[in-house]
Scaffold this motif. Structure first.
Motif, PDB file in Angstrom:
ATOM      1  N   MET A   1     -44.190 -20.697 118.467  1.00 60.02           N
ATOM      2  CA  MET A   1     -44.763 -21.343 117.287  1.00 60.02           C
ATOM      3  C   MET A   1     -43.938 -20.966 116.061  1.00 60.02           C
ATOM      4  N   SER A   2     -43.608 -21.956 115.211  1.00 57.82           N
ATOM      5  CA  SER A   2     -42.799 -21.701 114.035  1.00 57.82           C
ATOM      6  C   SER A   2     -43.610 -20.973 112.972  1.00 57.82           C
ATOM      7  N   THR A   3     -42.937 -20.144 112.194  1.00 58.86           N
ATOM      8  CA  THR A   3     -43.617 -19.437 111.110  1.00 58.86           C
ATOM      9  C   THR A   3     -43.789 -20.389 109.935  1.00 58.86           C
ATOM     10  N   PRO A   4     -44.843 -20.212 109.144  1.00 56.84           N
ATOM     11  CA  PRO A   4     -45.092 -21.127 108.023  1.00 56.84           C
ATOM     12  C   PRO A   4     -43.960 -21.096 106.993  1.00 56.84           C
ATOM     13  N   VAL A   5     -43.734 -22.244 106.403  1.00 57.40           N
ATOM     14  CA  VAL A   5     -42.784 -22.339 105.306  1.00 57.40           C
ATOM     15  C   VAL A   5     -43.358 -21.611 104.096  1.00 57.40           C
ATOM     16  N   LYS A   6     -42.487 -20.923 103.363  1.00 57.22           N
ATOM     17  CA  LYS A   6     -42.883 -20.252 102.133  1.00 57.22           C
ATOM     18  C   LYS A   6     -42.452 -21.117 100.943  1.00 57.22           C
ATOM     19  N   VAL A   7     -43.392 -21.455 100.098  1.00 56.71           N
ATOM     20  CA  VAL A   7     -43.130 -22.326  98.957  1.00 56.71           C
ATOM     21  C   VAL A   7     -43.542 -21.617  97.665  1.00 56.71           C
ATOM     22  N   SER A   8     -42.648 -21.610  96.695  1.00 51.94           N
ATOM     23  CA  SER A   8     -42.986 -21.146  95.352  1.00 51.94           C
ATOM     24  C   SER A   8     -43.062 -22.343  94.420  1.00 51.94           C
ATOM     25  N   VAL A   9     -44.146 -22.439  93.669  1.00 49.40           N
ATOM     26  CA  VAL A   9     -44.288 -23.443  92.622  1.00 49.40           C
ATOM     27  C   VAL A   9     -44.158 -22.695  91.301  1.00 49.40           C
ATOM     28  N   ILE A  10     -43.046 -22.917  90.611  1.00 51.77           N
ATOM     29  CA  ILE A  10     -42.725 -22.190  89.386  1.00 51.77           C
ATOM     30  C   ILE A  10     -42.603 -23.198  88.257  1.00 51.77           C
ATOM     31  N   TYR A  11     -43.393 -23.022  87.216  1.00 49.08           N
ATOM     32  CA  TYR A  11     -43.465 -24.073  86.199  1.00 49.08           C
ATOM     33  C   TYR A  11     -43.686 -23.493  84.808  1.00 49.08           C
ATOM     34  N   TYR A  12     -43.420 -24.340  83.815  1.00 45.90           N
ATOM     35  CA  TYR A  12     -43.848 -24.072  82.449  1.00 45.90           C
ATOM     36  C   TYR A  12     -44.695 -25.239  81.988  1.00 45.90           C
ATOM     37  N   SER A  13     -45.794 -24.928  81.335  1.00 41.13           N
ATOM     38  CA  SER A  13     -46.656 -25.958  80.749  1.00 41.13           C
ATOM     39  C   SER A  13     -47.151 -25.469  79.408  1.00 41.13           C
ATOM     40  N   ALA A  14     -47.073 -26.322  78.398  1.00 39.22           N
ATOM     41  CA  ALA A  14     -47.599 -25.957  77.082  1.00 39.22           C
ATOM     42  C   ALA A  14     -49.083 -26.281  76.987  1.00 39.22           C
ATOM     43  N   THR A  15     -49.423 -27.541  77.221  1.00 43.36           N
ATOM     44  CA  THR A  15     -50.803 -27.963  76.957  1.00 43.36           C
ATOM     45  C   THR A  15     -51.624 -28.249  78.215  1.00 43.36           C
ATOM     46  N   GLY A  16     -51.060 -27.994  79.385  1.00 44.08           N
ATOM     47  CA  GLY A  16     -51.872 -28.043  80.592  1.00 44.08           C
ATOM     48  C   GLY A  16     -51.570 -29.131  81.592  1.00 44.08           C
ATOM     49  N   THR A  17     -50.800 -30.144  81.214  1.00 42.10           N
ATOM     50  CA  THR A  17     -50.475 -31.207  82.173  1.00 42.10           C
ATOM     51  C   THR A  17     -49.692 -30.645  83.354  1.00 42.10           C
ATOM     52  N   GLY A  18     -48.684 -29.848  83.061  1.00 43.23           N
ATOM     53  CA  GLY A  18     -47.901 -29.234  84.133  1.00 43.23           C
ATOM     54  C   GLY A  18     -48.716 -28.305  84.997  1.00 43.23           C
ATOM     55  N   THR A  19     -49.679 -27.630  84.391  1.00 41.18           N
ATOM     56  CA  THR A  19     -50.565 -26.761  85.166  1.00 41.18           C
ATOM     57  C   THR A  19     -51.364 -27.561  86.177  1.00 41.18           C
ATOM     58  N   GLU A  20     -51.882 -28.715  85.748  1.00 38.28           N
ATOM     59  CA  GLU A  20     -52.658 -29.579  86.655  1.00 38.28           C
ATOM     60  C   GLU A  20     -51.792 -30.078  87.813  1.00 38.28           C
ATOM     61  N   ILE A  21     -50.578 -30.509  87.505  1.00 39.74           N
ATOM     62  CA  ILE A  21     -49.685 -30.995  88.563  1.00 39.74           C
ATOM     63  C   ILE A  21     -49.325 -29.845  89.501  1.00 39.74           C
ATOM     64  N   ALA A  22     -49.035 -28.677  88.945  1.00 39.76           N
ATOM     65  CA  ALA A  22     -48.684 -27.519  89.766  1.00 39.76           C
ATOM     66  C   ALA A  22     -49.816 -27.158  90.718  1.00 39.76           C
ATOM     67  N   ASN A  23     -51.039 -27.171  90.227  1.00 39.59           N
ATOM     68  CA  ASN A  23     -52.187 -26.856  91.087  1.00 39.59           C
ATOM     69  C   ASN A  23     -52.339 -27.868  92.212  1.00 39.59           C
ATOM     70  N   THR A  24     -52.064 -29.135  91.922  1.00 39.80           N
ATOM     71  CA  THR A  24     -52.128 -30.162  92.970  1.00 39.80           C
ATOM     72  C   THR A  24     -51.046 -29.924  94.018  1.00 39.80           C
ATOM     73  N   LEU A  25     -49.842 -29.607  93.580  1.00 41.48           N
ATOM     74  CA  LEU A  25     -48.753 -29.330  94.517  1.00 41.48           C
ATOM     75  C   LEU A  25     -49.072 -28.132  95.396  1.00 41.48           C
ATOM     76  N   VAL A  26     -49.668 -27.105  94.805  1.00 45.96           N
ATOM     77  CA  VAL A  26     -50.055 -25.925  95.585  1.00 45.96           C
ATOM     78  C   VAL A  26     -51.057 -26.311  96.667  1.00 45.96           C
ATOM     79  N   ALA A  27     -52.088 -27.051  96.281  1.00 46.66           N
ATOM     80  CA  ALA A  27     -53.124 -27.440  97.241  1.00 46.66           C
ATOM     81  C   ALA A  27     -52.554 -28.289  98.362  1.00 46.66           C
ATOM     82  N   GLU A  28     -51.682 -29.223  98.026  1.00 41.82           N
ATOM     83  CA  GLU A  28     -51.116 -30.117  99.037  1.00 41.82           C
ATOM     84  C   GLU A  28     -50.135 -29.378  99.951  1.00 41.82           C
ATOM     85  N   ALA A  29     -49.370 -28.466  99.399  1.00 36.16           N
ATOM     86  CA  ALA A  29     -48.440 -27.687 100.231  1.00 36.16           C
ATOM     87  C   ALA A  29     -49.206 -26.778 101.187  1.00 36.16           C
TER      88      ALA A  29
END
Length: 205
Positions: A1-29
């Motif tokens: 069985m293959s080991t899970p892929v390791k993913v880092s989501v690294i971002y900058y957000s001023a007013t929160g839009t990037g934070t929302e997208i980052a959280n979605t990417l984390v959940a989907e990954a």
């Protein structure tokens, strides 16, 4: 069985839009089977600038519990999703400064052969989203990284219209991250995990 892929989501957000997208990417990954780290680039702006925009201050306070990114978060990962709002068609200085700290890891070849992809946002519909992602991708070529853009590989990408990565028009906060953007993020996250997993399985074969 293959080991899970390791993913880092690294971002900058001023007013929160990037934070929302980052959280979605984390959940989907994670849903795609990856082990994921969410990290934010350190804020560089002075308090006076942050306090001049209530949404900026609110996002700073709301994301204090998210660890700041370190070079080790990139070295650890098989795939890295970098995110930044567009700043005159380029990435924000906060994310750029973090990337500029990676010179030692780059010199040792520790950034090569990983999957990289990007996400962004802007206030206006033609606010530099694509040029921001392409500018970010120039960095990945210097890393010797493998750029994995979502392309038009899924019907959802025809709705958001950006083959280079996930992006969102927030209209100065009037347009919240919606189902179109979340669907685009899901396509990107799943594609990044799938390609990284294939590369990892091949390397371990």
């Amino acid at each position: 069985m293959s080991t899970p892929v390791k993913v880092s989501v690294i971002y900058y957000s001023a007013t929160g839009t990037g934070t929302e997208i980052a959280n979605t990417l984390v959940a989907e990954a994670e849903a795609a089977g990856a082990e994921v780290r969410l990290r934010r680039a350190p804020e560089l702006a002075p308090d006076a600038a942050i306090d001049s925009n209530p949404a900026w201050r609110a996002n700073v306070e709301a994301t204090k519990s998210i660890p700041e990114a370190t070079p080790e978060d990139v070295v650890w990962a098989d795939a890295v999703l970098f995110g930044s709002p567009t700043r005159f068609g380029n990435i924000a200085s906060q994310l750029k400064q973090f990337i500029d700290t990676l010179g030692g890891q780059w010199a040792q070849g520790q950034l090569a052969d990983k999957v990289y992809s990007g996400f962004t946002s802007s206030s206006t519909a033609h606010g530099g989203q694509e040029s921001t992602l392409l500018a970010l991708y120039n960095t990945f070529h210097h890393f010797g990284g493998i750029v994995v853009a979502p392309g038009y590989t899924d019907g959802a990408k025809f709705a958001d219209g950006n083959p280079y990565g996930t992006s969102h028009v927030d209209a100065q906060g009037a347009n919240k991250v919606d189902d179109v953007t979340r669907a685009a993020a899901a396509v990107q996250a799943k594609r990044v995990v799938a390609v990284a997993q294939a590369l990892k399985n091949g390397a371990n074969a």
